[in-house]
Scaffold this motif. Structure first.
Motif, mmCIF file in Angstrom:
data_model
loop_
_atom_site.group_PDB
_atom_site.id
_atom_site.type_symbol
_atom_site.label_atom_id
_atom_site.label_comp_id
_atom_site.label_asym_id
_atom_site.label_seq_id
_atom_site.Cartn_x
_atom_site.Cartn_y
_atom_site.Cartn_z
ATOM 1 N N VAL A 68 3.346 -5.116 -14.944
ATOM 2 C CA VAL A 68 3.743 -4.425 -13.716
ATOM 3 C C VAL A 68 4.902 -3.466 -14.006
ATOM 4 N N ALA A 69 5.855 -3.936 -14.785
ATOM 5 C CA ALA A 69 7.015 -3.089 -15.089
ATOM 6 C C ALA A 69 6.600 -1.873 -15.921
ATOM 7 N N ASP A 70 5.798 -2.111 -16.948
ATOM 8 C CA ASP A 70 5.375 -0.994 -17.804
ATOM 9 C C ASP A 70 4.515 -0.003 -17.032
ATOM 10 N N MET A 71 3.604 -0.524 -16.211
ATOM 11 C CA MET A 71 2.720 0.380 -15.483
ATOM 12 C C MET A 71 3.507 1.209 -14.475
ATOM 13 N N ALA A 72 4.475 0.572 -13.802
ATOM 14 C CA ALA A 72 5.291 1.319 -12.835
ATOM 15 C C ALA A 72 5.995 2.474 -13.550
ATOM 16 N N ARG A 73 6.496 2.199 -14.754
ATOM 17 C CA ARG A 73 7.192 3.250 -15.497
ATOM 18 C C ARG A 73 6.207 4.354 -15.911
ATOM 19 N N TRP A 74 5.061 3.944 -16.433
ATOM 20 C CA TRP A 74 4.100 4.942 -16.896
ATOM 21 C C TRP A 74 3.542 5.774 -15.739
ATOM 22 N N VAL A 75 3.307 5.123 -14.604
ATOM 23 C CA VAL A 75 2.839 5.883 -13.434
ATOM 24 C C VAL A 75 3.917 6.874 -13.021
ATOM 25 N N GLY A 76 5.149 6.401 -12.998
ATOM 26 C CA GLY A 76 6.270 7.266 -12.621
ATOM 27 C C GLY A 76 6.427 8.449 -13.559
ATOM 28 N N GLU A 77 6.150 8.246 -14.812
ATOM 29 C CA GLU A 77 6.273 9.313 -15.814
ATOM 30 C C GLU A 77 5.041 10.217 -15.843
ATOM 31 N N GLY A 78 4.074 9.928 -14.980
ATOM 32 C CA GLY A 78 2.854 10.730 -14.971
ATOM 33 C C GLY A 78 1.941 10.481 -16.156
ATOM 34 N N PRO A 104 0.809 -1.220 0.000
ATOM 35 C CA PRO A 104 0.000 0.000 0.000
ATOM 36 C C PRO A 104 0.841 1.269 0.000
ATOM 37 N N GLU A 105 2.150 1.117 0.153
ATOM 38 C CA GLU A 105 3.027 2.293 0.039
ATOM 39 C C GLU A 105 3.285 2.604 -1.431
ATOM 40 N N ALA A 106 3.372 1.567 -2.231
ATOM 41 C CA ALA A 106 3.683 1.754 -3.649
ATOM 42 C C ALA A 106 2.497 2.368 -4.399
ATOM 43 N N ALA A 107 1.302 1.988 -4.001
ATOM 44 C CA ALA A 107 0.100 2.520 -4.661
ATOM 45 C C ALA A 107 -1.063 2.342 -3.703
ATOM 46 N N PRO A 108 -2.087 3.158 -3.824
ATOM 47 C CA PRO A 108 -3.244 3.000 -2.940
ATOM 48 C C PRO A 108 -3.821 1.585 -3.056
ATOM 49 N N MET A 109 -4.312 1.075 -1.939
ATOM 50 C CA MET A 109 -4.861 -0.285 -1.953
ATOM 51 C C MET A 109 -5.894 -0.471 -3.059
ATOM 52 N N SER A 110 -6.724 0.533 -3.253
ATOM 53 C CA SER A 110 -7.818 0.402 -4.222
ATOM 54 C C SER A 110 -7.300 0.226 -5.645
ATOM 55 N N ALA A 111 -6.102 0.758 -5.931
ATOM 56 C CA ALA A 111 -5.577 0.686 -7.299
ATOM 57 C C ALA A 111 -5.299 -0.748 -7.727
ATOM 58 N N TYR A 112 -5.078 -1.626 -6.732
ATOM 59 C CA TYR A 112 -4.811 -3.034 -7.068
ATOM 60 C C TYR A 112 -6.053 -3.751 -7.587
ATOM 61 N N LEU A 113 -7.200 -3.083 -7.444
ATOM 62 C CA LEU A 113 -8.432 -3.629 -8.033
ATOM 63 C C LEU A 113 -8.762 -2.940 -9.358
ATOM 64 N N GLY A 114 -7.982 -1.929 -9.719
ATOM 65 C CA GLY A 114 -8.306 -1.147 -10.910
ATOM 66 C C GLY A 114 -7.151 -1.095 -11.883
ATOM 67 N N ALA A 115 -6.566 0.097 -12.001
ATOM 68 C CA ALA A 115 -5.533 0.311 -13.012
ATOM 69 C C ALA A 115 -4.366 -0.654 -12.858
ATOM 70 N N LEU A 116 -4.012 -0.974 -11.614
ATOM 71 C CA LEU A 116 -2.851 -1.850 -11.399
ATOM 72 C C LEU A 116 -3.258 -3.309 -11.218
ATOM 73 N N GLY A 117 -4.543 -3.579 -11.374
ATOM 74 C CA GLY A 117 -5.033 -4.935 -11.159
ATOM 75 C C GLY A 117 -5.629 -5.543 -12.417
ATOM 76 N N MET A 118 -6.614 -6.376 -12.219
ATOM 77 C CA MET A 118 -7.205 -7.117 -13.320
ATOM 78 C C MET A 118 -7.719 -6.209 -14.448
ATOM 79 N N PRO A 119 -8.427 -5.109 -14.127
ATOM 80 C CA PRO A 119 -8.887 -4.256 -15.242
ATOM 81 C C PRO A 119 -7.725 -3.663 -16.047
#
Lengths: 327, 327
Positions: free
Chosen positions: B278-288, B99-114
């Motif tokens: 996971v790798a691509d999303m981490a980069r894209w999130v980091g890049e805004g 939950p430090e890396a991303a809000p808990m809820s994001a694991y059900l959305g952008a960073l999760g299955m959807p």
């Protein structure tokens, strides 16, 4: 549906071949369902036919005169200038064929564009694998009959549909399919086709080779297995529809079943696949695994009748018009 | 369309965790359109829900007790036992999240299955290439909003449709799409959608990411370019249809245009694609480059309302139910 009166038979004088040209006398010309699409004035993958201009299409003929052209008198050639008895050509788009290796007419059918269509559709578009179950509609036509036999040669189980008892008998006796049925004698609508398929392929189908569209496609979607593939080759059932046809109401099945539907045009694949196709077909013909039949209409004046007959299912096997003697 | 009265809120006692088990308190549970399919009693890629049994679905929670189980008290975990406030587990199907890396809820959305669904749909199913034009329907939803941004991150032109002016504004302002439109404000029927697409993608579209089905799919088929691809992800427009929907009446276009339509289920690709995702999303999130929003409904008693709201388009971004505090 076009009418015979929509066609005009024009008598024109044929010029002498100029330098580097040949004069060809056509022997057989092909009529194919795709030609219907060229009768709409709309952009498409081939330009529309033009009013007052000769139609075009596959034809095989003999070179009867040469003015230093690229073929010798007597050569048999395959080209795209059908719907006429004679034409002059500089050789572009013409290919010499060997009437000793196979009958001239076969180069318009099993060994020609329709055969290649079946080959590409199964191997490339549907990625057919040995042991799978294939459903072929319009199976007694030029493309379908080859598709059935390629699938059999690949060790697949083949279920075929066609529009008469005679066609069904030919498919079972000559093409060697595992099961064939007369779709006109199946129960009504998609439900009748689903039942016919369920009876003949109780474990479902893996590949559907679609020549027909409409209810056939809908029934196939219903019976396709997980990760099934559909080669969208033709939809002859609806080429003459005045109103938009209904689409497959169950297309959402493609999501859960992870289906792939892929439309294709054989010309895009001709260069890449022709060498393999020719080699495989030669082997299958040599092994007695590949049979074909033809429905031949005599006389260029009857070409419109032959063409229109495609949409009534008049043909068993390849529909051809003989416009002159072979030799 | 299901009704709130079709759901029952049951109060049961939660057992103590046995040896090797943990007790989890859910924080957020996901409601997703695919759950509608599990409410039909029919074979499918996931088994149907059972009457009288708890529903299931993605959820994130906190471990609040452990009896030698695989997680520590306080750990945040992602699992599939939603539609409840607490559950006991031996850890199978649970994954620890940060939950430090991303809000808990994001694991059900952008960073999760959807999010993974959007990623697989564009990259694997539609084989999206940089520079292409993509049309995304249901674009303000959990999957669509990520699909739009992945396509932008890949250097594509993105046209998006959604069901309200607010959603369109979010897509243009936050998701950075090139053009978005409110499909309810387009002209009627498929024709209205075709016109909306033609205006915003005058050179046609190369890929259609379909979350909607129905007229959207028909309009996309009309506007797809040669060799276009359709990722069939969902058809929310017709999940509640009592009668069979009409299918795309113009599916025959797939032949001449050589289109590929491919249905998919993300679970089949999860193992293969999750590391890259996971790798691509981490980069894209980091890049805004990746933004998301959520529509949060409070209280498990309102979960049916949240679920039903999906079919009315009540959600902007991921629809979630908060069933307890995060910490």
């Amino acid at each position: 549906m076009p009418q015979a009166g929509d066609f005009e038979l024009a008598t024109v004088s044929v010029p002498e071949p100029g330098p580097g040209e040949v004069l060809v006398r056509n022997v057989y010309m092909s009529v194919d369902p795709y030609m219907r699409g060229r009768m709409y004035d709309r952009p498409s993958y081939v330009p529309p036919f033009q009013l007052g201009q000769p139609l075009e299409g596959g034809a095989v003929g003999r070179v009867i005169a040469s003015n230093g052209g690229p073929f010798a008198v007597g050569d048999a050639v395959l080209g795209t200038q059908g719907w006429r008895e004679h034409f002059v050509s500089d050789g572009r788009g013409l290919r010499k064929i060997d009437p000793e290796a196979a009958p001239m007419s076969a180069y318009l059918g099993a060994l020609g564009m329709p055969g290649l269509t079946a080959y590409v559709g199964l191997l490339e578009i549907a990625a057919l694998a040995p042991g799978e179950t294939v459903f072929v509609s319009g199976a007694a036509g030029a493309v379908g009959s080859v598709a059935c036999q390629i699938a059999k040669a690949m060790g697949c189980r083949v279920v075929a549909s066609a529009g008469s008892a005679e066609k069904v008998a030919w498919l079972e006796r000559e093409a060697g399919v595992d099961a064939a049925f007369d779709y006109k004698a199946a129960g009504p609508g998609t439900r009748g086709l689903v039942a016919a398929l369920a009876e003949r392929a109780p474990d479902g189908i893996d590949v559907y080779f679609d020549n027909v569209g409409g209810e056939h496609l809908e029934a196939a979607l219903d019976r396709l297995n997980l990760r099934g593939r559909v080669a969208l080759c033709g939809m002859i059932a609806q080429y003459n529809d005045a109103a938009p046809p209904t689409g497959p109401r169950n297309l959402a099945l493609a999501i859960g079943k992870q289906l792939t539907l892929r439309g294709f045009i054989v010309s895009r694949f001709a260069r890449e696949f022709t060498p393999r196709f020719v080699a495989d077909m030669a082997r299958w013909v040599g092994e007695g695994r590949m049979r074909w039949t033809e429905t031949i209409v005599d006389g260029i004046d009857r070409a419109p009748e032959a063409f229109l007959g495609l949409f009534r299912g008049d043909n068993l096997g390849k529909m051809l018009v003989r416009v002159g003697p072979e030799a």
